[in-house]
Design a protein around this motif. Sequence first.
Motif, short mmCIF file in Angstrom:
data_model
loop_
_atom_site.label_atom_id
_atom_site.label_comp_id
_atom_site.label_asym_id
_atom_site.label_seq_id
_atom_site.Cartn_x
_atom_site.Cartn_y
_atom_site.Cartn_z
N SER A 205 0.81 -1.22 0.00
CA SER A 205 0.00 0.00 0.00
C SER A 205 0.84 1.27 0.00
O SER A 205 0.37 2.34 -0.34
CB SER A 205 -0.87 0.01 1.26
OG SER A 205 -0.01 -0.05 2.40
N PHE A 206 2.05 1.15 0.42
CA PHE A 206 2.95 2.26 0.69
C PHE A 206 2.31 3.24 1.69
O PHE A 206 2.54 4.45 1.65
CB PHE A 206 3.34 3.01 -0.60
CG PHE A 206 4.77 3.48 -0.55
CD1 PHE A 206 5.80 2.68 -1.03
CD2 PHE A 206 5.12 4.68 0.04
CE1 PHE A 206 7.12 3.07 -0.94
CE2 PHE A 206 6.45 5.09 0.14
CZ PHE A 206 7.45 4.28 -0.36
N GLY A 207 1.50 2.67 2.57
CA GLY A 207 0.84 3.54 3.54
C GLY A 207 0.94 2.97 4.94
O GLY A 207 0.29 3.46 5.87
N THR A 208 1.76 1.96 5.13
CA THR A 208 1.81 1.32 6.44
C THR A 208 2.78 2.07 7.35
O THR A 208 3.95 2.25 7.02
CB THR A 208 2.23 -0.16 6.28
OG1 THR A 208 1.31 -0.76 5.36
CG2 THR A 208 2.18 -0.91 7.58
N GLN A 209 2.22 2.50 8.49
CA GLN A 209 2.98 3.38 9.39
C GLN A 209 4.37 2.85 9.74
O GLN A 209 5.37 3.56 9.62
CB GLN A 209 2.15 3.56 10.67
CG GLN A 209 2.73 4.51 11.67
CD GLN A 209 2.20 4.23 13.07
OE1 GLN A 209 2.24 3.11 13.56
NE2 GLN A 209 1.67 5.25 13.70
N GLU A 210 4.43 1.59 10.14
CA GLU A 210 5.70 1.03 10.60
C GLU A 210 6.77 1.11 9.51
O GLU A 210 7.91 1.51 9.75
CB GLU A 210 5.53 -0.46 10.98
CG GLU A 210 4.71 -0.71 12.22
CD GLU A 210 3.23 -0.92 11.94
OE1 GLU A 210 2.71 -0.36 10.94
OE2 GLU A 210 2.58 -1.63 12.72
N THR A 211 6.36 0.77 8.30
CA THR A 211 7.32 0.70 7.20
C THR A 211 7.77 2.09 6.78
O THR A 211 8.95 2.32 6.52
CB THR A 211 6.68 -0.07 6.02
OG1 THR A 211 6.23 -1.33 6.53
CG2 THR A 211 7.66 -0.30 4.90
N LEU A 212 6.82 3.03 6.76
CA LEU A 212 7.18 4.40 6.38
C LEU A 212 8.12 5.00 7.43
O LEU A 212 9.13 5.62 7.10
CB LEU A 212 5.92 5.27 6.25
CG LEU A 212 4.99 4.91 5.08
CD1 LEU A 212 3.72 5.77 5.12
CD2 LEU A 212 5.69 5.09 3.74
N THR A 213 7.79 4.80 8.69
CA THR A 213 8.62 5.37 9.77
C THR A 213 10.02 4.75 9.75
O THR A 213 11.02 5.46 9.86
CB THR A 213 7.94 5.12 11.13
OG1 THR A 213 6.64 5.69 11.06
CG2 THR A 213 8.70 5.76 12.27
N ASN A 214 10.09 3.44 9.60
CA ASN A 214 11.41 2.79 9.57
C ASN A 214 12.21 3.25 8.36
O ASN A 214 13.43 3.44 8.44
CB ASN A 214 11.25 1.26 9.55
CG ASN A 214 11.06 0.70 10.96
OD1 ASN A 214 11.62 1.22 11.92
ND2 ASN A 214 10.26 -0.35 11.08
N THR A 215 11.54 3.45 7.21
CA THR A 215 12.27 3.87 6.01
C THR A 215 12.79 5.30 6.19
O THR A 215 13.92 5.59 5.81
CB THR A 215 11.38 3.76 4.76
OG1 THR A 215 10.83 2.45 4.73
CG2 THR A 215 12.17 3.98 3.48
N LEU A 216 11.95 6.14 6.79
CA LEU A 216 12.40 7.52 7.03
C LEU A 216 13.63 7.54 7.94
O LEU A 216 14.60 8.26 7.68
CB LEU A 216 11.28 8.35 7.67
CG LEU A 216 10.26 8.93 6.70
CD1 LEU A 216 9.12 9.59 7.48
CD2 LEU A 216 10.93 9.97 5.77
N SER A 217 13.59 6.71 8.98
CA SER A 217 14.74 6.66 9.90
C SER A 217 15.97 6.11 9.19
O SER A 217 17.09 6.57 9.44
CB SER A 217 14.41 5.81 11.13
OG SER A 217 13.36 6.42 11.81
N ALA A 218 15.74 5.13 8.32
CA ALA A 218 16.87 4.55 7.57
C ALA A 218 17.48 5.63 6.67
O ALA A 218 18.70 5.76 6.56
CB ALA A 218 16.40 3.36 6.74
N LYS A 219 16.59 6.41 6.05
CA LYS A 219 17.06 7.46 5.15
C LYS A 219 17.83 8.53 5.93
O LYS A 219 18.90 8.98 5.52
CB LYS A 219 15.86 8.08 4.43
CG LYS A 219 16.22 8.78 3.14
CD LYS A 219 14.96 8.98 2.31
CE LYS A 219 14.85 10.37 1.76
NZ LYS A 219 13.60 10.65 1.08
#
Length: 545
Positions: A205-219
């Motif tokens: 979905s590219f809308g899942t909170q956990e994945t978006l937050t983890n990707t932002l932190s990774a970035k």
Amino acid sequence: MTTLTQLASWQALEKHSTTVPHMRELFKQQPQRFSQMSTKACGLFLDYSKNRASTETLSLLFDLAKESKIEEKVRAMFAGDVINNTEQRAVLHTALRAPKDKVIKVDGVNIVTEVHQTLDKMEKFVYSVTSGEWKGFTGKTITDVVSIGIGGSFLGPKIVSQALRPYWSGQLNCHFVANVDGTAITEKLKGLNAETTLFVMSSKSFGTQETLTNTLSAKEWFLTQGAMQSDVAKHFVAVSSNVTKATDFGIDASNIFPMWDWVGGRYSLWSAIGLPIALLVGMDNFRALLAGAHDMDNHFANTPLEQNMPVIMGLFSLWYGNFFNAQSHVVLTYDHYLRGLPAYFQQLDMESNGKSVTLNGSDVKYTTGPVIWGGEGTNGQHAYHQLLHQGTALIPADFIMPLNSHNPLGEHHVQLASNCFGQTQALMQGRTFDEALAEVRNASLSDNEKQLIAQHKVMPGNKPSNTLLMDKLTPTTLGALIALYEHRTFVQGAIWQINSFDQWGVELGKLLGDKVLKRLTDSTETEDLDTSSNGLINLFKQQKI
Ligand SMILES: O=P(O)(O)OC[C@H]1O[C@](O)(CO)[C@@H](O)[C@@H]1O
């Protein structure tokens, strides 16, 4: 739609369930029970003889499958009918492993072509990374992959990668992050070098909170390691059906691998969601995994019910859940590489069949999906097997073991096998009071003490199990094994007349989580919820109890 419990076969099974003898008796009555109640398909061997079932039981269970129109429902799924009625979607994970020349249309488009285009794109990418052609921002070769996703976008790739450890090409290491707990990503990033790390962000979905937050932190971490915004494209790729959201997020359009609405998250490891697997084991092995699953698809779609492995396994699980009140089902893997499989099957089955409303919206009047749990043999034998043998709950078990180990070390494998087979035997036959008494006959105890000890040693037996064997754990046999459980889940859901392909319960959790997040991050005291939620939120804001 006729209510399930009104079907003649259901009612016959209800009556019949009280008459099935103890399995010890069934084995005595049927000398050829092992050969008559075992079957082979797609590199897997299933012994289902240690089940509470006579020939009459089997025939009634197959009647139930027929009356439930299983064959028709299987055809509808494979043909791409909109069987996920609450989301108005086809259910076509089987198309992800279909050969190139197959035609399966969704909205007039042959999706098999898109599937193979994506596989080819994956192949190029995997080659480019593993050959060293793909360079990081300082010109170095990639050594580590961090896969970020959750649910189906995490567990499948993780468990399959773990299971296929003997097939890793060795060029790369992979780390999986799912939990939004900052500790998870912090710990994973420790010791990694941004210059040689590739992030695969997986979210349908590219809308899942956990994945978006983890990707932002990774970035953020990536950018603090000497990299520039313009370097992100060399280190971040995404798998998603929402290309717009992924590009808005900053992922380079050429680094987005597509997936589709007709693939459920928990059925998606066969799509580009499996990219971490392919990076680790290479594309040939990934395609072999797909081929094994496709083989099982063919078996499921074309084999008569009586020899159909997913049908047999699905029917037995339902038999215990609906007619013997079994509330859970245990999966025991006798192979260290398969240690994660119970968790994978747990997600697959519980997210699919944890439902209490039928397809037409009425409440179900019978038990649906059981709790699926399990672990690695022999470890569990020294822990929870006690309850399997002597507890009050009936817990049907699946034992899974390859006949040959990837690590044939001394006596290890023969001991492992003896434990696996010994457990199924003990569960089936149990130990009677007389047998227990005979065992303590020579102990220096009084008669009363012997009686007491014997009483405690009694094991009722008659505890059902399936044993699944394969020659060796390979990408192909693993593909077949996972597809077997997918279809077993389908069979049960189809008989229960539920939608195995939506997950509204999970969606509600996401929604309420978002609402609570807003309250946790504003500065006023929360007063508008129930007192427990208000209290907990306000304690969190105070940051002390
Ligand atoms: O891939 P996505 O869209 O990030 O979703 C992740 C997971 O979330 C769920 O929707 C529910 O947790 C799963 O079915 C899915 O696999």
